[in-house]
Design a protein around this motif. Structure first.
Motif, mmCIF file in Angstrom:
data_model
loop_
_atom_site.group_PDB
_atom_site.id
_atom_site.type_symbol
_atom_site.label_atom_id
_atom_site.label_comp_id
_atom_site.label_asym_id
_atom_site.label_seq_id
_atom_site.Cartn_x
_atom_site.Cartn_y
_atom_site.Cartn_z
ATOM 1 N N LEU A 97 -6.238 2.736 7.051
ATOM 2 C CA LEU A 97 -6.159 3.232 5.676
ATOM 3 C C LEU A 97 -7.127 4.382 5.441
ATOM 4 O O LEU A 97 -6.743 5.405 4.869
ATOM 5 N N TYR B 22 -3.857 -2.312 -3.541
ATOM 6 C CA TYR B 22 -4.587 -2.633 -2.318
ATOM 7 C C TYR B 22 -5.444 -3.887 -2.505
ATOM 8 O O TYR B 22 -5.509 -4.754 -1.622
ATOM 9 N N VAL C 205 0.837 -1.200 0.000
ATOM 10 C CA VAL C 205 0.000 0.000 0.000
ATOM 11 C C VAL C 205 0.871 1.250 0.000
ATOM 12 O O VAL C 205 0.576 2.227 -0.695
#
Length: 120
Positions: free
Chosen positions: A112, A64, A49
């Motif tokens: 995230l 991702y 990521v």
């Protein structure tokens, strides 16, 4: 990545304390291997990521999704390997694995989205 290290340390302290003082039926004796597996997979996911967030932002979503699929496949292979080895307390092992899988996945999604809100 620091948040993942802190999360893993907190889970290790909770599991160690539970194993040491009460010996619960829900905790598999190989909990250390489970935590090490999830920490290493989280590290790999974090690296993928992070590389997706640098430079070309269009690469982020495919990286991702690839990390999520890799986590699923690695998890299935991990559980399959231990079940093939005829590990004791299979149901407890699978239950602990699923709880940690959901916990780590939820933590990474929360982390995230927290980072994405800050960057947008």
């Amino acid at each position: 990545m620091l948040r993942t290290i802190i999360l893993t340390a907190i889970l290790a302290i909770v599991f160690f304390s539970a194993e040491r003082y009460s010996a619960p039926a829900w905790l598999h004796p190989d909990w250390k291997i489970l935590l090490l597996f999830f920490f290493s997979v989280s590290f790999l996911t974090h690296r993928l990521v992070e590389s997706g967030l640098q430079g070309d932002r269009e690469r982020f979503i495919p990286l991702y999704l690839a990390a999520t699929v890799a986590r699923l496949i690695l998890g299935l292979a991990f559980v399959g390997f231990f079940l093939f080895r005829h590990i004791d307390q299979r149901r407890t092992f699978v239950f602990d694995f699923l709880v940690l899988y959901i916990f780590y996945t939820g933590f990474e999604i929360w982390s995230l989205t927290r980072n994405l809100r800050r960057d947008s």
